[in-house]
Design an enzyme around this catalytic site. Structure first.
Site, PDB file in Angstrom:
ATOM      1  CB  SER A 112      -0.850  -0.008   1.276  1.00 11.04           C
ATOM      2  OG  SER A 112      -1.540   1.209   1.434  1.00 11.04           O
TER       3      SER A 112
ATOM      4  CE1 TYR B  10      -4.945  -1.880   4.799  1.00 10.04           C
ATOM      5  CE2 TYR B  10      -3.573   0.057   4.456  1.00 10.04           C
ATOM      6  CZ  TYR B  10      -4.326  -0.986   3.946  1.00 10.04           C
ATOM      7  OH  TYR B  10      -4.433  -1.139   2.583  1.00 10.04           O
TER       8      TYR B  10
HETATM    9  P1  NAD Z   1     -11.639  -5.966  -0.513  1.00 11.81           P
HETATM   10  O1  NAD Z   1     -12.293  -5.767   0.809  1.00 11.81           O
HETATM   11  O2  NAD Z   1     -12.400  -5.655  -1.761  1.00 11.81           O
HETATM   12  O3  NAD Z   1     -11.102  -7.463  -0.647  1.00 11.81           O
HETATM   13  C1  NAD Z   1     -10.443  -8.112   0.404  1.00 11.81           C
HETATM   14  C2  NAD Z   1     -10.415  -9.590   0.137  1.00 11.81           C
HETATM   15  O4  NAD Z   1      -9.750 -10.219   1.240  1.00 11.81           O
HETATM   16  C3  NAD Z   1     -11.818 -10.226   0.057  1.00 11.81           C
HETATM   17  O5  NAD Z   1     -11.796 -11.252  -0.913  1.00 11.81           O
HETATM   18  C4  NAD Z   1     -12.006 -10.815   1.452  1.00 11.81           C
HETATM   19  O6  NAD Z   1     -12.928 -11.904   1.495  1.00 11.81           O
HETATM   20  C5  NAD Z   1     -10.579 -11.269   1.724  1.00 11.81           C
HETATM   21  N1  NAD Z   1     -10.315 -11.497   3.140  1.00 11.81           N
HETATM   22  C6  NAD Z   1     -10.497 -10.662   4.180  1.00 11.81           C
HETATM   23  N2  NAD Z   1     -10.160 -11.276   5.336  1.00 11.81           N
HETATM   24  C7  NAD Z   1      -9.760 -12.525   4.995  1.00 11.81           C
HETATM   25  C8  NAD Z   1      -9.314 -13.654   5.736  1.00 11.81           C
HETATM   26  N3  NAD Z   1      -9.205 -13.641   7.071  1.00 11.81           N
HETATM   27  N4  NAD Z   1      -9.004 -14.779   5.061  1.00 11.81           N
HETATM   28  C9  NAD Z   1      -9.134 -14.839   3.699  1.00 11.81           C
HETATM   29  N5  NAD Z   1      -9.550 -13.804   2.964  1.00 11.81           N
HETATM   30  C10 NAD Z   1      -9.856 -12.669   3.602  1.00 11.81           C
HETATM   31  O7  NAD Z   1     -10.288  -5.129  -0.425  1.00 11.81           O
HETATM   32  P2  NAD Z   1      -9.288  -4.558  -1.548  1.00 11.81           P
HETATM   33  O8  NAD Z   1      -9.379  -3.085  -1.496  1.00 11.81           O
HETATM   34  O9  NAD Z   1      -9.438  -5.262  -2.834  1.00 11.81           O
HETATM   35  O10 NAD Z   1      -7.892  -4.929  -0.864  1.00 11.81           O
HETATM   36  C11 NAD Z   1      -7.014  -5.921  -1.366  1.00 11.81           C
HETATM   37  C12 NAD Z   1      -5.617  -5.605  -0.906  1.00 11.81           C
HETATM   38  O11 NAD Z   1      -5.198  -4.359  -1.460  1.00 11.81           O
HETATM   39  C13 NAD Z   1      -5.461  -5.470   0.613  1.00 11.81           C
HETATM   40  O12 NAD Z   1      -4.264  -6.055   1.030  1.00 11.81           O
HETATM   41  C14 NAD Z   1      -5.428  -3.971   0.805  1.00 11.81           C
HETATM   42  O13 NAD Z   1      -4.766  -3.603   1.972  1.00 11.81           O
HETATM   43  C15 NAD Z   1      -4.681  -3.540  -0.438  1.00 11.81           C
HETATM   44  N6  NAD Z   1      -4.877  -2.138  -0.772  1.00 11.81           N
HETATM   45  C16 NAD Z   1      -6.120  -1.651  -1.025  1.00 11.81           C
HETATM   46  C17 NAD Z   1      -6.249  -0.309  -1.327  1.00 11.81           C
HETATM   47  C18 NAD Z   1      -7.575   0.305  -1.635  1.00 11.81           C
HETATM   48  O14 NAD Z   1      -7.649   1.535  -1.713  1.00 11.81           O
HETATM   49  N7  NAD Z   1      -8.632  -0.455  -1.838  1.00 11.81           N
HETATM   50  C19 NAD Z   1      -5.115   0.527  -1.362  1.00 11.81           C
HETATM   51  C20 NAD Z   1      -3.871  -0.018  -1.077  1.00 11.81           C
HETATM   52  C21 NAD Z   1      -3.761  -1.362  -0.787  1.00 11.81           C
END
Ligand code: NAD
Length: 258
Positions: free
Chosen positions: A140, A153
């Protein structure tokens, strides 16, 4: 050559976009994450319809090391290889440190940091045996800079960069690269869910959070698209990226340039 690609947390958001991109180019994909059985069936069928790939679902909870080990063993047994491991599962909680629930801290460290250690620990022997592998950690902008009220986080995401570099050094002569992608804000459920809490913590309206906090962080004033992150993952998994290891690539609309 058709690869086997495991993407943790891929029933939604960025992980689903990454699984879709690999399936679209013909790779077998293993998805993981929470969701209703019927929704997950729709996802695997859609992935398989994109090419003549196979799409498998494994329900491992990323807070449970034995389930994570079973995920990797199942992939290796089913496909004979773990070519690409994308550590993507992540969760968020927004609250000031003195009110931050201890169980939320533990859960975020487990999902956003420790789960990547557990997947790597199980997958690395398979990659070493074939002298080939790609590990891509979805980190991130919060791996590089902090924001208030996101202690767990930010700590986990800073930690994943250290794990990325260490693993890259250990595997440098083994044909296995390890890198992190550092996205800025992507409008996925993870971000949508934190808007009400951020509004409460900062005393703002939800609209103000979007414009004055979220998009203010990104000089382009635009959300990053999940598909754009997926394209970077395809590059890091390619042969052309064989000398890219132990580093991170930011895709954050200029956020961390400031
Ligand atoms: P999201 O909430 O859309 O998806 C998260 C996924 O993780 C889902 O499939 C959920 O079921 C799964 N998950 C959550 N807890 C879990 C567990 N205990 N076991 C197995 N699966 C689990 O989120 P996203 O925004 O797509 O995030 C994905 C990654 O990208 C994360 O690591 C997040 O930190 C990172 N990220 C997101 C952003 C953003 O702005 N959305 C920015 C930077 C980094």
């Amino acid at each position: 050559m058709r690869k086997t690609v495991v993407v943790t947390g891929s029933t939604s958001g960025i992980g689903l976009a990454i699984a879709t991109a690999f399936a679209g180019k013909g790779d077998n994909v293993v998805i993981n994450g929470f969701g209703q059985a019927e929704d997950i069936k729709v996802i695997t069928e859609r992935l398989e319809s994109l090419s003549n790939c196979r799409a498998l679902y494994h329900s491992a909870d990323m807070t449970k090391p034995t389930e994570i080990a079973d995920l990797i063993e199942t992939v290796a047994k089913t496909f004979g290889a773990v070519d690409v491991l994308v550590n993507n599962a992540g969760i968020q909680h927004v609250e000031k440190i003195e009110d931050f629930p201890v169980e939320k801290w533990d859960q975020i460290i487990a999902v956003n940091l420790s789960s990547s250690f557990h997947t790597m620990r199980s997958a690395i022997p398979y990659m070493k045996a074939r002298k080939h592998g790609r590990i891509i950690n979805i980190a991130s902008a919060h791996s590089l800079v902090a924001s208030p009220f996101k202690s767990a986080y930010v700590a986990a995401k800073h930690g994943i960069l250290g794990l990325t570099k260490t693993a890259a050094l250990e595997l440098a002569e083994m044909g296995v690269t390890v890198n992190a992608i550092c996205p800025g804000y992507v409008l996925t459920p993870l971000v949508e869910k934190q808007i009400p809490n951020t509004a409460k913590a900062r005393g703002l309206t939800e609209e103000q959070v979007k414009t004055e906090i979220i998009l203010k962080a990104q000089p382009t004033r635009q959300f990053v698209k999940a598909e754009e992150i997926a394209s970077l993952a395809l590059f890091l998994a390619s042969e052309e990226a064989r000398q890219v290891t132990g580093t991170h690539i930011s895709i954050d609309g200029g956020w961390t340039a400031a």
